[in-house]
Design a protein around this motif. Structure first.
Motif, PDB file in Angstrom:
ATOM      1  N   MET A  80      23.958 -47.276  42.794  1.00 39.86           N
ATOM      2  CA  MET A  80      25.078 -47.435  43.749  1.00 39.86           C
ATOM      3  C   MET A  80      24.989 -48.997  44.076  1.00 39.86           C
ATOM      4  O   MET A  80      25.891 -49.853  44.512  1.00 39.86           O
ATOM      5  N   LEU A  81      23.613 -49.482  44.711  1.00 35.45           N
ATOM      6  CA  LEU A  81      23.570 -50.961  45.026  1.00 35.45           C
ATOM      7  C   LEU A  81      24.083 -52.000  43.792  1.00 35.45           C
ATOM      8  O   LEU A  81      24.607 -52.871  44.175  1.00 35.45           O
ATOM      9  N   GLY A  82      23.538 -51.462  42.612  1.00 40.30           N
ATOM     10  CA  GLY A  82      24.129 -52.217  41.557  1.00 40.30           C
ATOM     11  C   GLY A  82      25.590 -52.325  41.504  1.00 40.30           C
ATOM     12  O   GLY A  82      26.366 -53.427  41.205  1.00 40.30           O
ATOM     13  N   PHE A  83      26.362 -51.307  41.576  1.00 41.40           N
ATOM     14  CA  PHE A  83      27.850 -51.305  41.368  1.00 41.40           C
ATOM     15  C   PHE A  83      28.311 -52.003  42.698  1.00 41.40           C
ATOM     16  O   PHE A  83      29.346 -52.739  42.504  1.00 41.40           O
ATOM     17  N   TYR A  84      27.809 -51.927  43.709  1.00 42.44           N
ATOM     18  CA  TYR A  84      28.106 -52.733  45.070  1.00 42.44           C
ATOM     19  C   TYR A  84      27.956 -54.293  44.483  1.00 42.44           C
ATOM     20  O   TYR A  84      28.937 -54.734  44.914  1.00 42.44           O
ATOM     21  N   LEU A  85      27.017 -54.716  44.019  1.00 43.80           N
ATOM     22  CA  LEU A  85      26.686 -56.148  43.617  1.00 43.80           C
ATOM     23  C   LEU A  85      28.003 -56.569  42.650  1.00 43.80           C
ATOM     24  O   LEU A  85      28.416 -57.702  42.675  1.00 43.80           O
ATOM     25  N   VAL A  86      28.224 -55.540  41.670  1.00 41.85           N
ATOM     26  CA  VAL A  86      28.993 -56.153  40.601  1.00 41.85           C
ATOM     27  C   VAL A  86      30.631 -56.281  41.310  1.00 41.85           C
ATOM     28  O   VAL A  86      31.316 -57.191  40.754  1.00 41.85           O
ATOM     29  N   SER A  87      30.693 -55.258  42.202  1.00 39.51           N
ATOM     30  CA  SER A  87      32.082 -55.407  42.937  1.00 39.51           C
ATOM     31  C   SER A  87      32.247 -56.720  43.499  1.00 39.51           C
ATOM     32  O   SER A  87      33.380 -56.955  43.952  1.00 39.51           O
ATOM     33  N   LEU A  88      31.070 -57.466  43.988  1.00 37.55           N
ATOM     34  CA  LEU A  88      31.429 -58.723  44.637  1.00 37.55           C
ATOM     35  C   LEU A  88      31.790 -59.659  43.935  1.00 37.55           C
ATOM     36  O   LEU A  88      32.252 -60.779  44.553  1.00 37.55           O
ATOM     37  N   ILE A  89      31.908 -59.414  42.409  1.00 40.13           N
ATOM     38  CA  ILE A  89      32.098 -60.583  41.615  1.00 40.13           C
ATOM     39  C   ILE A  89      33.880 -60.758  41.808  1.00 40.13           C
ATOM     40  O   ILE A  89      34.255 -61.907  41.856  1.00 40.13           O
ATOM     41  N   PRO A  90      34.692 -59.708  41.555  1.00 39.53           N
ATOM     42  CA  PRO A  90      36.097 -60.132  41.885  1.00 39.53           C
ATOM     43  C   PRO A  90      36.382 -60.420  43.231  1.00 39.53           C
ATOM     44  O   PRO A  90      37.345 -61.176  43.619  1.00 39.53           O
ATOM     45  N   CYS A  91      35.593 -59.935  44.229  1.00 37.38           N
ATOM     46  CA  CYS A  91      35.662 -60.344  45.675  1.00 37.38           C
ATOM     47  C   CYS A  91      35.650 -61.966  45.752  1.00 37.38           C
ATOM     48  O   CYS A  91      36.397 -62.329  46.645  1.00 37.38           O
ATOM     49  N   TYR A  92      34.689 -62.536  45.074  1.00 33.93           N
ATOM     50  CA  TYR A  92      34.267 -63.729  45.141  1.00 33.93           C
ATOM     51  C   TYR A  92      35.550 -64.692  44.481  1.00 33.93           C
ATOM     52  O   TYR A  92      35.892 -65.793  45.157  1.00 33.93           O
ATOM     53  N   ILE A  93      35.872 -64.054  43.497  1.00 30.14           N
ATOM     54  CA  ILE A  93      36.946 -64.918  42.585  1.00 30.14           C
ATOM     55  C   ILE A  93      38.211 -64.982  43.356  1.00 30.14           C
ATOM     56  O   ILE A  93      38.774 -65.922  43.719  1.00 30.14           O
ATOM     57  N   TYR A  94      38.603 -63.936  44.147  1.00 26.60           N
ATOM     58  CA  TYR A  94      39.763 -63.942  45.041  1.00 26.60           C
ATOM     59  C   TYR A  94      39.475 -64.610  46.442  1.00 26.60           C
ATOM     60  O   TYR A  94      40.485 -65.142  47.078  1.00 26.60           O
ATOM     61  N   SER A  95      38.302 -64.295  46.742  1.00 24.61           N
ATOM     62  CA  SER A  95      37.830 -65.145  48.053  1.00 24.61           C
ATOM     63  C   SER A  95      37.870 -66.530  47.948  1.00 24.61           C
ATOM     64  O   SER A  95      38.410 -67.507  48.749  1.00 24.61           O
ATOM     65  N   ALA A  96      37.583 -67.175  46.770  1.00 22.18           N
ATOM     66  CA  ALA A  96      37.318 -68.418  46.604  1.00 22.18           C
ATOM     67  C   ALA A  96      38.958 -68.913  46.474  1.00 22.18           C
ATOM     68  O   ALA A  96      39.004 -70.070  46.740  1.00 22.18           O
ATOM     69  N   LYS A  97      39.721 -68.362  45.792  1.00 21.92           N
ATOM     70  CA  LYS A  97      41.324 -68.738  45.793  1.00 21.92           C
ATOM     71  C   LYS A  97      41.886 -68.847  47.071  1.00 21.92           C
ATOM     72  O   LYS A  97      42.462 -69.745  47.624  1.00 21.92           O
ATOM     73  N   PHE A  98      41.572 -67.832  47.967  1.00 20.86           N
ATOM     74  CA  PHE A  98      41.925 -67.848  49.340  1.00 20.86           C
ATOM     75  C   PHE A  98      41.436 -68.980  50.134  1.00 20.86           C
ATOM     76  O   PHE A  98      42.378 -69.843  50.816  1.00 20.86           O
ATOM     77  N   CYS A  99      40.259 -69.462  49.962  1.00 21.76           N
ATOM     78  CA  CYS A  99      39.765 -70.651  50.621  1.00 21.76           C
ATOM     79  C   CYS A  99      40.285 -71.902  49.853  1.00 21.76           C
ATOM     80  O   CYS A  99      40.585 -72.931  50.604  1.00 21.76           O
ATOM     81  N   GLU A 100      40.427 -72.095  48.600  1.00 19.43           N
ATOM     82  CA  GLU A 100      40.910 -73.103  48.100  1.00 19.43           C
ATOM     83  C   GLU A 100      42.541 -73.492  48.568  1.00 19.43           C
ATOM     84  O   GLU A 100      42.939 -74.632  48.615  1.00 19.43           O
ATOM     85  N   ILE A 101      43.331 -72.498  48.611  1.00 22.49           N
ATOM     86  CA  ILE A 101      44.543 -72.735  49.179  1.00 22.49           C
ATOM     87  C   ILE A 101      44.675 -73.007  50.612  1.00 22.49           C
ATOM     88  O   ILE A 101      45.361 -74.056  50.831  1.00 22.49           O
ATOM     89  N   GLN A 102      43.913 -72.252  51.340  1.00 24.56           N
ATOM     90  CA  GLN A 102      43.870 -72.403  52.877  1.00 24.56           C
ATOM     91  C   GLN A 102      43.431 -73.823  53.105  1.00 24.56           C
ATOM     92  O   GLN A 102      43.680 -74.482  53.908  1.00 24.56           O
ATOM     93  N   LEU A 103      42.186 -74.426  52.493  1.00 23.71           N
ATOM     94  CA  LEU A 103      41.703 -75.509  52.733  1.00 23.71           C
ATOM     95  C   LEU A 103      42.554 -76.705  52.453  1.00 23.71           C
ATOM     96  O   LEU A 103      42.344 -77.662  52.851  1.00 23.71           O
ATOM     97  N   GLY A 104      43.397 -76.365  51.334  1.00 24.79           N
ATOM     98  CA  GLY A 104      44.322 -77.399  50.546  1.00 24.79           C
ATOM     99  C   GLY A 104      45.527 -77.397  51.287  1.00 24.79           C
ATOM    100  O   GLY A 104      46.462 -77.750  50.398  1.00 24.79           O
ATOM    101  N   GLN A 105      45.801 -76.683  52.299  1.00 26.94           N
ATOM    102  CA  GLN A 105      47.071 -76.589  53.053  1.00 26.94           C
ATOM    103  C   GLN A 105      47.762 -77.713  53.122  1.00 26.94           C
ATOM    104  O   GLN A 105      48.868 -77.973  52.636  1.00 26.94           O
TER     105      GLN A 105
END
Length: 317
Positions: A80-105
Motif C-alpha cells: 500500500m505504501l508503494g502504491f501511494y508513492l507511485v501515485s505521487l508521480i502523476p500528482c507531481y506532474i500536474y502540481s508542477a504544471k500548476f506551479c509553472e502556470i501560476q508563477l508565470g502569470q
C-alpha cells in the motif's frame, strides 16, 4: 450521554484526508491547464487519485495495526505504501504544471496582450484597405461622369437603364454597395467572434480566472490563422472587373508565431514548487499511517533451545 473518546474522529484521519483532498485539487487545476480547459477528464483523474490514495493510506494503517498474521499484513502494508508513492508521480506532474502556470502569470498576461494586439491590427488593416479600395473605386467612377463616353460606360457597370440615370447618387450607391460587399455578413461574423474573444481574454486573463484562462489561451492560439485565411479570402474574392492597383493586404503577417496554447499543454519541466507541494501534502497524507497503533501482541516465533525450562515449558518472547 456524553461522547466518549473512542467516538471522536482521530485527528490523523482528518489530516490525511484533507491533505490528500488538497493534493487532488492541485492535480485538477494542473490537468485543467494541460487539457486546455477540458474539465471532465480533469475531475475524473483528480477524484480517482484522491480515492486511491486515501484507500492506500488507510489500508496501510489498518495493516500496520494487525496483531495476527503480522508477516502477511506487513506485506500488505508495504504494498500500500508503494502504491501511494507511485501515485505521487502523476500528482507531481500536474502540481508542477500548476506551479509553472501560476508563477508565470505575469508573463502569460503579456503574451496574451501581444496576441490580442496582433489580431486587432489584422482587422484594422483589413478595414483600412477596404476603405482605400472603396475610395479608389469611387474616384474611378466619378471620373467617368465627366464625359459622355464614360457616362455610357457607367450604364453597363452600374446596371442602370439609361444615361439619364447616371449621376453622383448612383455612383455613391455603387460605392456603398461595394464597401458592403467587402464588409459582408461573413466579415461581420468574424468581427463579432473576434470582439467576443478579445473581451473574454481581457476579462479572464487580467482578472486571472483560473478555471477559464486555459480555454481562452486555446481559442486565442487557434483562431489567428483561421481569421487570417478567411479575411484574405473575403478581400480577394470581392474584386470588381474595373478595379486596378488594389491595395495589398497580407493578413498572415499579423499571425503571432508564439502559440500561447502550447505553453499550457506542454509537459512541465522540473518544478521546485511542485516538489514542495508533493513533500508537504504527500507527507501529511501519511499522518494516518504514522499515527496508527503498532501491534500490541508479539507473534509466537521459534525460539532457541535455551528457552525450554526444566519443567518442559518454554518462554514466550
Amino acid at each position: 450521554m456524553s461522547q466518549t473518546k473512542s467516538d471522536k474522529l482521530p485527528i490523523g484521519d482528518v489530516i490525511s484526508f484533507i491533505s490528500i483532498t488538497f493534493l487532488g485539487i492541485v492535480v485538477f487545476f494542473g490537468m485543467n491547464f494541460m487539457t486546455l480547459g477540458n474539465k471532465i477528464p480533469s475531475v475524473i483523474v483528480a477524484v480517482l487519485l484522491v480515492v486511491l490514495m486515501t484507500v492506500f493510506v488507510f489500508f496501510a494503517a489498518f495493516a500496520k495495526s494487525q496483531n495476527r498474521n503480522q508477516s502477511n499484513w506487513a506485506k500488505v502494508k508495504y504494498a500500500m505504501l508503494g502504491f501511494y508513492l507511485v501515485s505521487l508521480i502523476p500528482c507531481y506532474i500536474y502540481s508542477a504544471k500548476f506551479c509553472e502556470i501560476q508563477l508565470g502569470q505575469d508573463n502569460l498576461v503579456k503574451k496574451v496582450g501581444v496576441n490580442v494586439t496582433a489580431i486587432n491590427k489584422m482587422f484594422d488593416s483589413y478595414n483600412k484597405n477596404c476603405d482605400a479600395r472603396a475610395n479608389a473605386y469611387g474616384y474611378q467612377l466619378k471620373a467617368l461622369l465627366n464625359h459622355q463616353e464614360g457616362r455610357q460606360k457607367l450604364v453597363g457597370m452600374l446596371g442602370l437603364k439609361s444615361v439619364d440615370d447616371v449621376n453622383e447618387t448612383a455612383v455613391d450607391q455603387a460605392v456603398e454597395s461595394f464597401l458592403f460587399k467587402l464588409k459582408s455578413a461573413d466579415y461581420q461574423s468574424l468581427e463579432s467572434e473576434k470582439d467576443a474573444l478579445v473581451e473574454g481574454c481581457a476579462n479572464n486573463f487580467n482578472n486571472w480566472n483560473i478555471m477559464s484562462v486555459s480555454q481562452y489561451a486555446s481559442d486565442l492560439g487557434n483562431v489567428q490563422e483561421r481569421f487570417a485565411k478567411e479575411l484574405q479570402d473575403i478581400y480577394e474574392k470581392s474584386k470588381t472587373a474595373s478595379e486596378k492597383d488594389i491595395p495589398s493586404f497580407n493578413a498572415s503577417q499579423y499571425v503571432v508565431d508564439d502559440n500561447i496554447a502550447e505553453i499550457f499543454k506542454s509537459f512541465p519541466g522540473f518544478s521546485f514548487g511542485g516538489i514542495l507541494i508533493i513533500l508537504f501534502l504527500g507527507v501529511l497524507g501519511l499522518v494516518k499511517f504514522f499515527t496508527a497503533p503498532s501491534p500490541t501482541v508479539n507473534e509466537i516465533g521459534v525460539g532457541a533451545a535455551s528457552d525450554i525450562n526444566m519443567w518442559g515449558g518454554m518462554n514466550i518472547q
